[in-house]
Design a protein around this motif. Structure first.
Motif, mmCIF file in Angstrom:
data_model
loop_
_atom_site.group_PDB
_atom_site.id
_atom_site.type_symbol
_atom_site.label_atom_id
_atom_site.label_comp_id
_atom_site.label_asym_id
_atom_site.label_seq_id
_atom_site.Cartn_x
_atom_site.Cartn_y
_atom_site.Cartn_z
ATOM 1 N N ALA A 1 50.018 12.011 14.940
ATOM 2 C CA ALA A 1 51.146 11.467 14.185
ATOM 3 C C ALA A 1 52.145 12.553 13.790
ATOM 4 C CB ALA A 1 50.643 10.746 12.943
ATOM 5 N N LEU A 2 51.668 13.798 13.725
ATOM 6 C CA LEU A 2 52.519 14.920 13.315
ATOM 7 C C LEU A 2 53.164 15.623 14.506
ATOM 8 C CD1 LEU A 2 50.185 16.472 10.591
ATOM 9 C CD2 LEU A 2 52.101 14.897 10.252
ATOM 10 N N THR A 3 53.177 14.992 15.661
ATOM 11 C CA THR A 3 53.696 15.627 16.875
ATOM 12 C C THR A 3 55.109 16.197 16.721
ATOM 13 O OG1 THR A 3 52.259 14.377 18.367
ATOM 14 C CG2 THR A 3 54.313 15.228 19.298
ATOM 15 N N PRO A 4 56.059 15.505 16.069
ATOM 16 C CA PRO A 4 57.379 16.134 15.892
ATOM 17 C C PRO A 4 57.307 17.468 15.149
ATOM 18 C CG PRO A 4 57.535 13.786 15.489
ATOM 19 C CD PRO A 4 56.071 14.101 15.613
ATOM 20 N N TYR A 5 56.425 17.548 14.139
ATOM 21 C CA TYR A 5 56.256 18.808 13.420
ATOM 22 C C TYR A 5 55.568 19.846 14.311
ATOM 23 C CZ TYR A 5 57.204 15.849 9.355
ATOM 24 O OH TYR A 5 57.771 14.977 8.465
ATOM 25 N N THR A 6 54.577 19.401 15.082
ATOM 26 C CA THR A 6 53.900 20.303 16.013
ATOM 27 C C THR A 6 54.880 20.877 17.014
ATOM 28 O OG1 THR A 6 51.847 19.036 15.796
ATOM 29 C CG2 THR A 6 52.054 20.455 17.732
ATOM 30 N N THR A 7 55.791 20.040 17.489
ATOM 31 C CA THR A 7 56.794 20.487 18.466
ATOM 32 C C THR A 7 57.676 21.579 17.882
ATOM 33 O OG1 THR A 7 56.802 18.268 19.449
ATOM 34 C CG2 THR A 7 58.670 19.717 19.946
ATOM 35 N N ALA A 8 58.192 21.339 16.682
ATOM 36 C CA ALA A 8 59.044 22.342 16.039
ATOM 37 C C ALA A 8 58.270 23.631 15.777
ATOM 38 C CB ALA A 8 59.602 21.782 14.730
ATOM 39 N N CYS B 1 58.820 31.588 20.076
ATOM 40 C CA CYS B 1 59.888 32.588 19.916
ATOM 41 C C CYS B 1 59.398 33.794 19.117
ATOM 42 C CB CYS B 1 61.093 31.948 19.232
ATOM 43 S SG CYS B 1 61.944 30.710 20.224
ATOM 44 N N LEU B 2 58.601 33.532 18.071
ATOM 45 C CA LEU B 2 58.076 34.631 17.262
ATOM 46 C C LEU B 2 57.145 35.514 18.081
ATOM 47 C CD1 LEU B 2 57.761 35.973 14.485
ATOM 48 C CD2 LEU B 2 55.885 34.377 14.018
ATOM 49 N N ALA B 3 56.278 34.884 18.884
ATOM 50 C CA ALA B 3 55.346 35.661 19.700
ATOM 51 C C ALA B 3 56.097 36.546 20.700
ATOM 52 C CB ALA B 3 54.395 34.717 20.440
ATOM 53 N N LEU C 1 57.594 39.464 18.951
ATOM 54 C CA LEU C 1 56.582 40.467 18.623
ATOM 55 C C LEU C 1 55.907 41.040 19.864
ATOM 56 C CD1 LEU C 1 54.906 38.702 15.554
ATOM 57 C CD2 LEU C 1 56.567 40.576 15.525
ATOM 58 N N ARG C 2 56.436 40.688 21.035
ATOM 59 C CA ARG C 2 55.965 41.212 22.324
ATOM 60 C C ARG C 2 54.555 40.768 22.667
ATOM 61 N NH1 ARG C 2 59.276 45.271 24.329
ATOM 62 N NH2 ARG C 2 60.959 45.891 22.925
ATOM 63 N N ARG C 3 54.189 39.600 22.193
ATOM 64 C CA ARG C 3 52.938 38.973 22.649
ATOM 65 C C ARG C 3 53.325 38.031 23.780
ATOM 66 N NH1 ARG C 3 52.795 42.265 18.205
ATOM 67 N NH2 ARG C 3 50.634 42.596 17.522
ATOM 68 N N TRP C 4 53.536 38.618 24.942
ATOM 69 C CA TRP C 4 54.188 37.915 26.046
ATOM 70 C C TRP C 4 53.391 36.711 26.543
ATOM 71 C CZ3 TRP C 4 58.745 39.666 25.583
ATOM 72 C CH2 TRP C 4 58.993 41.018 25.346
ATOM 73 N N VAL D 1 52.967 29.134 24.859
ATOM 74 C CA VAL D 1 53.362 28.251 23.774
ATOM 75 C C VAL D 1 54.725 27.631 24.048
ATOM 76 C CG1 VAL D 1 54.045 28.176 21.345
ATOM 77 C CG2 VAL D 1 51.940 29.330 22.016
ATOM 78 N N LEU D 2 55.672 28.422 24.510
ATOM 79 C CA LEU D 2 57.002 27.888 24.764
ATOM 80 C C LEU D 2 57.006 26.874 25.903
ATOM 81 C CD1 LEU D 2 59.610 30.753 24.287
ATOM 82 C CD2 LEU D 2 59.318 28.678 22.946
#
Length: 327
Positions: free
Chosen positions: A50-57, A64-66, A69-72, A78-79
């Protein structure tokens, strides 16, 4: 040797940060997998979906954060998964093209009354202000029927098929037009009355007041799945059919998506309001989700959709206008 040390320093946070990113990545992939693989499962899995929209964001931000931080590897995976979720969720925020339709314009409203506690005057005012033709009510108690009539419901919508109950299991349909009670669903935990609405002209319409058992109840998941599966698909050989009420399901749940593949459209999704939450109405915890719907026979072009706050209820009312095509 110097180059290696420089590269290590550039990985902000070192091993601890890498472990944290990996843990977040695993959590995201598990949540995304429930949606993408169509797994409802336990009540916790259903709540997660049910929280899929939040999971997507969260996935877009985490990816982007990973990468920042160069966690390629983590960032790329994830992206990629987040983009797939975006493709499934984002279209709900944009209106679909409306086909031309000639027929009778009909306005349908639905509200869960929270065991009859919703303010009856506010409901009647919403009906009047939005020129509602057909109303479906969930958690309709016998006391609430009296309160609604005292507030003027019968004057606006004199025809009714009510299955009220002293508890929260009651439901009902009220209409400006004549109603004929029908039986269109198997027995369920909550009442789910149905009726044929005798519209002006030759084309009538069937309406079902939907209320499935919440899947988060201990006995909920299997019952919820069975009750969603028991909702009727569109009948091409009969009048157009409308399912309106509290489905306790979002557009990401398998049971609801199955209905949309069998001849219905979601009025909110059609008008670009598919991400507008309906429960809880006035709080931010649990995170608001969209579990109240009007599913419209896809032969009926949808014009408008809105949600309305009704004091006393933990659900927002939903109201939509669509065209019932001439036969």
């Amino acid at each position: 040797m110097v180059d290696t040390e420089v590269r290590k320093r550039r990985r902000v946070g070192g091993g601890a940060m890498s472990a944290f990113i990996v843990l977040l990545t695993i959590a995201f992939l598990l949540a995304a997998g429930l949606r993408l693989l169509g797994i409802d499962g336990t009540r916790y899995m259903i709540a997660t979906t049910a929280l899929t929209p939040y999971t997507t964001a969260a996935g877009v931000i985490l990816g982007c954060l990973a990468l920042l931080l160069r966690r390629w590897a983590a960032g790329t995976v994830v992206l990629l998964v987040a983009v797939v979720l975006v493709a499934a969720v984002a279209p709900r925020a944009f209106p679909d093209s409306r086909p031309n339709g000639v027929g009778t314009a009909l306005r349908v409203m639905s509200i869960n009354m929270l065991a009859g506690q919703a303010n009856p005057t506010a409901i009647v005012n919403a009906i009047r202000n939005n020129q509602v033709d057909v109303l479906t009510l969930q958690e309709l108690t016998t006391q609430a029927v009296t309160a609604l009539d005292n507030a003027g419901l019968r004057d606006l919508l004199p025809n009714r098929v009510f299955q009220a109950d002293p508890t929260a299991s009651g439901s009902g349909i009220a209409s400006r037009y004549p109603l004929t009670a029908k039986s269109l669903t198997p027995p369920a935990t909550m009442r789910q009355p149905a009726a044929l609405v005798d519209l002006p002209g030759k084309q009538d319409i069937e309406v079902i007041a939907v209320h499935t058992l919440p899947p988060t109840a201990p006995e909920g998941p299997e019952t919820w799945q069975r009750e969603l599966a028991g909702l009727p698909t569109r009948d091409l050989n009969g009048p157009p059919r409308i399912l309106a009420g509290d489905f306790n399901a979002t557009l990401d749940h398998v049971g609801l998506r199955r209905l949309l593949l069998n001849g219905y459209v979601d009025a909110a999704d059609e008008t670009g309001a598919g991400l507008a939450p309906t429960w809880p109405a006035t709080t931010f915890w649990p995170p608001p989700v969209t579990i109240d719907h009007v599913l419209v026979d896809n032969r009926c072009p949808v014009d408008t959709y809105a949600t309305i706050t009704i004091p006393g209820s933990d659900h927002r009312a939903v109201v939509t206008q669509f065209v019932v095509p001439a036969p």
